[in-house]
Design a protein around this motif. Structure first.
Motif, PDB file in Angstrom:
ATOM      1  N   LEU A   1       1.604   9.139  -1.379  1.00 42.57           N
ATOM      2  CA  LEU A   1       3.069   8.912  -2.045  1.00 42.57           C
ATOM      3  C   LEU A   1       4.091   9.632  -0.893  1.00 42.57           C
ATOM      4  O   LEU A   1       3.846  10.648  -0.499  1.00 42.57           O
ATOM      5  CB  LEU A   1       3.251   9.616  -3.201  1.00 42.57           C
ATOM      6  CG  LEU A   1       4.528   9.734  -4.065  1.00 42.57           C
ATOM      7  CD1 LEU A   1       5.186   8.109  -4.568  1.00 42.57           C
ATOM      8  CD2 LEU A   1       4.634  10.707  -5.172  1.00 42.57           C
TER       9      LEU A   1
ATOM     10  N   ASP B   1       0.870  -1.068  -0.108  1.00 41.46           N
ATOM     11  CA  ASP B   1      -0.089   0.048  -0.134  1.00 41.46           C
ATOM     12  C   ASP B   1       0.988   1.481   0.071  1.00 41.46           C
ATOM     13  O   ASP B   1       0.417   2.263  -0.424  1.00 41.46           O
ATOM     14  CB  ASP B   1      -1.008  -0.073   1.232  1.00 41.46           C
ATOM     15  CG  ASP B   1      -1.898   1.066   1.018  1.00 41.46           C
ATOM     16  OD1 ASP B   1      -2.572   1.181  -0.186  1.00 41.46           O
ATOM     17  OD2 ASP B   1      -2.479   1.605   2.212  1.00 41.46           O
TER      18      ASP B   1
ATOM     19  N   LEU C   1       3.644   3.576  -1.309  1.00 39.99           N
ATOM     20  CA  LEU C   1       4.652   4.302  -2.394  1.00 39.99           C
ATOM     21  C   LEU C   1       5.654   4.894  -1.813  1.00 39.99           C
ATOM     22  O   LEU C   1       5.417   6.270  -1.508  1.00 39.99           O
ATOM     23  CB  LEU C   1       3.750   4.748  -3.313  1.00 39.99           C
ATOM     24  CG  LEU C   1       2.607   3.802  -4.073  1.00 39.99           C
ATOM     25  CD1 LEU C   1       1.957   4.718  -5.176  1.00 39.99           C
ATOM     26  CD2 LEU C   1       3.468   2.568  -4.985  1.00 39.99           C
TER      27      LEU C   1
ATOM     28  N   LEU D   1      -0.433   5.387  -9.896  1.00 41.68           N
ATOM     29  CA  LEU D   1      -1.374   5.922  -8.977  1.00 41.68           C
ATOM     30  C   LEU D   1      -2.782   5.974  -9.528  1.00 41.68           C
ATOM     31  O   LEU D   1      -3.884   5.771  -8.410  1.00 41.68           O
ATOM     32  CB  LEU D   1      -1.109   7.393  -8.711  1.00 41.68           C
ATOM     33  CG  LEU D   1       0.057   7.581  -7.793  1.00 41.68           C
ATOM     34  CD1 LEU D   1       0.401   9.344  -7.976  1.00 41.68           C
ATOM     35  CD2 LEU D   1      -0.121   7.265  -6.180  1.00 41.68           C
TER      36      LEU D   1
ATOM     37  N   LEU E   1       4.338   7.819 -12.742  1.00 39.28           N
ATOM     38  CA  LEU E   1       3.719   7.691 -11.224  1.00 39.28           C
ATOM     39  C   LEU E   1       2.209   7.813 -11.584  1.00 39.28           C
ATOM     40  O   LEU E   1       1.323   7.333 -10.948  1.00 39.28           O
ATOM     41  CB  LEU E   1       4.137   9.023 -10.938  1.00 39.28           C
ATOM     42  CG  LEU E   1       5.519   9.044  -9.882  1.00 39.28           C
ATOM     43  CD1 LEU E   1       5.792  10.201  -9.342  1.00 39.28           C
ATOM     44  CD2 LEU E   1       5.692   7.711  -8.918  1.00 39.28           C
TER      45      LEU E   1
ATOM     46  N   ARG F   1      -6.539   5.002  -2.572  1.00 43.75           N
ATOM     47  CA  ARG F   1      -5.750   6.011  -1.853  1.00 43.75           C
ATOM     48  C   ARG F   1      -4.548   6.512  -2.850  1.00 43.75           C
ATOM     49  O   ARG F   1      -3.582   5.544  -2.630  1.00 43.75           O
ATOM     50  CB  ARG F   1      -5.260   5.391  -0.404  1.00 43.75           C
ATOM     51  CG  ARG F   1      -6.585   5.041   0.485  1.00 43.75           C
ATOM     52  CD  ARG F   1      -6.078   4.477   1.898  1.00 43.75           C
ATOM     53  NE  ARG F   1      -5.327   5.628   2.603  1.00 43.75           N
ATOM     54  CZ  ARG F   1      -4.045   5.182   3.355  1.00 43.75           C
ATOM     55  NH1 ARG F   1      -3.704   4.075   3.162  1.00 43.75           N
ATOM     56  NH2 ARG F   1      -3.393   6.133   3.688  1.00 43.75           N
ATOM     57  N   LYS F   2      -4.374   7.650  -2.938  1.00 49.57           N
ATOM     58  CA  LYS F   2      -3.353   8.202  -3.703  1.00 49.57           C
ATOM     59  C   LYS F   2      -2.439   9.003  -2.697  1.00 49.57           C
ATOM     60  O   LYS F   2      -2.358  10.184  -2.818  1.00 49.57           O
ATOM     61  CB  LYS F   2      -3.985   8.972  -4.804  1.00 49.57           C
ATOM     62  CG  LYS F   2      -4.610   8.394  -5.738  1.00 49.57           C
ATOM     63  CD  LYS F   2      -5.235   9.457  -6.773  1.00 49.57           C
ATOM     64  CE  LYS F   2      -6.184   8.579  -7.760  1.00 49.57           C
ATOM     65  NZ  LYS F   2      -6.603   7.345  -7.713  1.00 49.57           N
TER      66      LYS F   2
ATOM     67  N   ARG G   1      -5.428   3.218  -7.769  1.00 50.80           N
ATOM     68  CA  ARG G   1      -5.434   3.122  -6.469  1.00 50.80           C
ATOM     69  C   ARG G   1      -6.507   3.867  -5.757  1.00 50.80           C
ATOM     70  O   ARG G   1      -6.622   5.235  -6.209  1.00 50.80           O
ATOM     71  CB  ARG G   1      -4.053   3.497  -5.830  1.00 50.80           C
ATOM     72  CG  ARG G   1      -2.758   2.507  -5.989  1.00 50.80           C
ATOM     73  CD  ARG G   1      -1.622   3.115  -5.635  1.00 50.80           C
ATOM     74  NE  ARG G   1      -0.629   2.195  -5.589  1.00 50.80           N
ATOM     75  CZ  ARG G   1      -0.213   1.407  -4.583  1.00 50.80           C
ATOM     76  NH1 ARG G   1      -0.717   1.640  -3.306  1.00 50.80           N
ATOM     77  NH2 ARG G   1       0.766   0.611  -4.500  1.00 50.80           N
TER      78      ARG G   1
ATOM     79  N   GLY H   1       4.913  14.367  -8.275  1.00 53.95           N
ATOM     80  CA  GLY H   1       3.928  13.369  -7.633  1.00 53.95           C
ATOM     81  C   GLY H   1       2.566  14.006  -7.600  1.00 53.95           C
ATOM     82  O   GLY H   1       1.557  13.492  -7.750  1.00 53.95           O
TER      83      GLY H   1
ATOM     84  N   ALA I   1      -1.193  12.394  -7.062  1.00 53.31           N
ATOM     85  CA  ALA I   1      -1.330  11.987  -5.604  1.00 53.31           C
ATOM     86  C   ALA I   1      -2.059  12.921  -4.685  1.00 53.31           C
ATOM     87  O   ALA I   1      -1.736  14.274  -5.015  1.00 53.31           O
ATOM     88  CB  ALA I   1       0.188  11.965  -5.219  1.00 53.31           C
ATOM     89  N   ASP I   2      -2.938  12.526  -3.847  1.00 51.58           N
ATOM     90  CA  ASP I   2      -3.568  13.644  -2.903  1.00 51.58           C
ATOM     91  C   ASP I   2      -2.730  13.972  -1.826  1.00 51.58           C
ATOM     92  O   ASP I   2      -2.872  15.147  -1.362  1.00 51.58           O
ATOM     93  CB  ASP I   2      -4.947  12.907  -2.686  1.00 51.58           C
ATOM     94  CG  ASP I   2      -5.757  12.356  -3.703  1.00 51.58           C
ATOM     95  OD1 ASP I   2      -5.946  13.236  -4.729  1.00 51.58           O
ATOM     96  OD2 ASP I   2      -6.584  11.533  -3.800  1.00 51.58           O
TER      97      ASP I   2
END
Length: 136
Positions: free
Chosen positions: A103, A63, A65, A95, A91, A100-101, A98, A123, A128-129
Motif C-alpha cells: 500500500l 496492482d 494501491l 487487501l 482496506l 502482495r499486500k 491480494r 493500512g 498491508a505488509d
C-alpha cells in the motif's frame, strides 16, 4: 604474607610500594562492563531505502494501491472515495485477496503528521505488509 616494605635510604626507614594487581583487576572488570553495556546500547531500525530514481507510482495500474489522504479525514483508494470511519475494514477487504499486500500512502494538500500516521496505521492494521509513502 610478604610486606611491600623495604629498608632503603640513608636513614634506613621503611618505604611503601604500591601493589598494582588490585588496580589492574578493577580496570579489567570496568573494561568488560563497558564492553557489555556498549553492546546493549546499540539499537537499530530496519529501513528499506528506495533506489536513486524511484519508479513512478501509477494509480491506474491495478496492482498498485495508492491511498490518497486529504485534509479533514477524507480518504480515497486509487481515486475511489472511502469511508473514513470504516477505513480499516474497507482496506482489509481490498487487501485480503491480494498475494502482495503493498500500500502506498499519498498526501494531498497540507496535512498534519498525525493524519499521515493514522493512514499508515490503518493500512498496517488492515494487513498491508509493506507501506510506502508517495510524494504525490
Amino acid at each position: 604474607m610478604a610486606m611491600a616494605m623495604g629498608m632503603s635510604g640513608r636513614r634506613g626507614g621503611p618505604t611503601a610500594e604500591i601493589n598494582m594487581t588490585p588496580m589492574t583487576d578493577v580496570v579489567m572488570v570496568l573494561l568488560i562492563i563497558f564492553m557489555v553495556v556498549q553492546q546493549s546500547l546499540q539499537r537499530g531500525l530496519i529501513v528499506q531505502v528506495p533506489p536513486p530514481e524511484p519508479p513512478a507510482i501509477d494509480s491506474r495500474v491495478p496492482d498498485a494501491l495508492v491511498l490518497q489522504v486529504s485534509a479533514g479525514g477524507k480518504y480515497a483508494l486509487n481515486h475511489q472515495p472511502l469511508n473514513g470511519a470504516r477505513l480499516r475494514e474497507e482496506l482489509a477487504a481490498i487487501l485480503a485477496p491480494r498475494p502482495r499486500k503493498v500500500l502506498f500512502v499519498a498526501a494531498e494538500g497540507p496535512l498534519t503528521y498525525g493524519e499521515i500516521v493514522a493512514a499508515v496505521d490503518a493500512g498496517r492494521d488492515a494487513g498491508a505488509d509493506v507501506i510506502g509513502l508517495s510524494p504525490h
